[in-house]
Design an enzyme around this catalytic site. Sequence first.
Site, PDB file in Angstrom:
ATOM      1  N   LEU A   1       9.391 -16.208  -2.125  1.00 20.96           N
ATOM      2  CA  LEU A   1      10.486 -15.981  -3.063  1.00 20.96           C
ATOM      3  C   LEU A   1      11.581 -16.986  -2.715  1.00 20.96           C
ATOM      4  O   LEU A   1      12.217 -16.881  -1.666  1.00 20.96           O
ATOM      5  CB  LEU A   1      11.001 -14.549  -2.960  1.00 20.96           C
ATOM      6  CG  LEU A   1       9.983 -13.435  -3.203  1.00 20.96           C
ATOM      7  CD1 LEU A   1      10.684 -12.079  -3.208  1.00 20.96           C
ATOM      8  CD2 LEU A   1       9.216 -13.640  -4.494  1.00 20.96           C
TER       9      LEU A   1
ATOM     10  N   CYS B   1       0.838  -1.186   0.000  1.00 20.61           N
ATOM     11  CA  CYS B   1       0.000   0.000   0.000  1.00 20.61           C
ATOM     12  C   CYS B   1       0.881   1.247   0.000  1.00 20.61           C
ATOM     13  O   CYS B   1       2.081   1.190   0.220  1.00 20.61           O
ATOM     14  CB  CYS B   1      -0.898   0.011   1.225  1.00 20.61           C
ATOM     15  SG  CYS B   1      -2.026  -1.386   1.339  1.00 20.61           S
TER      16      CYS B   1
ATOM     17  N   GLY C   1      13.501 -14.699   2.708  1.00 20.38           N
ATOM     18  CA  GLY C   1      14.456 -15.042   3.752  1.00 20.38           C
ATOM     19  C   GLY C   1      15.272 -13.852   4.214  1.00 20.38           C
ATOM     20  O   GLY C   1      16.325 -14.039   4.833  1.00 20.38           O
TER      21      GLY C   1
ATOM     22  N   GLY D   1       1.014  -2.070   5.554  1.00 24.74           N
ATOM     23  CA  GLY D   1       1.646  -3.161   6.277  1.00 24.74           C
ATOM     24  C   GLY D   1       0.649  -4.161   6.797  1.00 24.74           C
ATOM     25  O   GLY D   1      -0.528  -4.177   6.403  1.00 24.74           O
ATOM     26  N   GLU D   2       1.106  -5.016   7.696  1.00 24.87           N
ATOM     27  CA  GLU D   2       0.271  -6.058   8.273  1.00 24.87           C
ATOM     28  C   GLU D   2       0.540  -6.155   9.769  1.00 24.87           C
ATOM     29  O   GLU D   2       1.692  -6.149  10.200  1.00 24.87           O
ATOM     30  CB  GLU D   2       0.569  -7.414   7.607  1.00 24.87           C
ATOM     31  CG  GLU D   2       0.251  -7.443   6.115  1.00 24.87           C
ATOM     32  CD  GLU D   2       0.656  -8.765   5.474  1.00 24.87           C
ATOM     33  OE1 GLU D   2       0.703  -9.784   6.191  1.00 24.87           O
ATOM     34  OE2 GLU D   2       0.938  -8.780   4.279  1.00 24.87           O
TER      35      GLU D   2
END
Length: 373
Positions: free
Chosen positions: A224, A2, A328, A70-71
Amino acid sequence: MCGIVAIHGEPDPRLGMRMLERIAHRGPDDQGNVELPDTWLGHRRLSIVDTEGGHQPLADQLGNQLVGNGEIYNHASLRTLFADDHWSTGSDNEVALRVIVDGGGHALAALRGMFALIAAGPGLPFLAARDPVGVKPLYWSRTPGSVLFASEMKAFDREHRDRVRPFPPGCFWTPRDGLQRFASAVPPQNQAPATRTDHEKAVRDDLIASVHLQMMGDEPPGVLLSGGLDSSIVAAIASRWCRERGHRLRTFSVGTVASADLAAARRVAAYLDTQHFERTYTAEDAIARVPDVVRAVEHYDPALLHSSVANHFLAELAARHTKAVLTGEGADELFAGYRYLRDFQDDNALDAELRRTVSTLHTLHTLRARPNE
């Protein structure tokens, strides 16, 4: 990702809309803005949690507003602390707004996640904040009449860019109290587990719990996958989580035709039985992509660009199939994975260096995760 924009002081809605338009690529799903006394808030949304109802700016019953990027991974457990409250959405950012209204900026220490957020309204002062590690970008610029905030430097008008600075991680700012710290990337030293077995179990349990917390979106994220240890462990934990819920994890890899990483990623993906996607590129492709990468990460450090080119291709590939991915990133800083760290002979010196690298992740390495254009 976002995008957020805010102006506090003498807000100019036309300036706010210009800034928001420059980061339109960050939120293809939705756009919103609101004008409050002394404040203008704007948002571009990439919908991950409560994709139907989480429109921003988010408002509570008192008219307090929030825009966030964000989360908040522990939003479900935090909701139980306000069980008597009326919730308008299932959005994790609505929980962040409730935490701020109830406890102020220092209460942000209760949030587990990555976030940049700005809140304002009749029940609280204007407040801007960024997560302790600085995973989510936030910049600010102080002008004679206003303080401007945005997710990217390119959002600011040219006459403001010489004043633009990164907003410090783990801090919040209000006009009355200024910059205040609510958390740090590296916590104070705690008592280590008694034995190596206990230590290994603690690391394993924390890593699994961390990955599980991040599988919180309406659609499970992909991974990823480089085929290296860090991303392979994350993929292994995420793939088991997906299988237990009837999903098949999606993994993504890029590299040159003869890339060892591509070959390793294929082996890991086959072993984990993921839905694997890959893309090859040439040296010429990589060179041609550099201008786009510089624009996306807003940095020209050679080491950062070297790794960001591959991430740019990865983000382009992953965006065709999912809205969020795990990586990672950060493992080398936590577990002394870089080659130069082998030269440290003193445990205290190594600990100090690891604390330094984790505390400065926001200045370089987390920017690799930003390419999305």
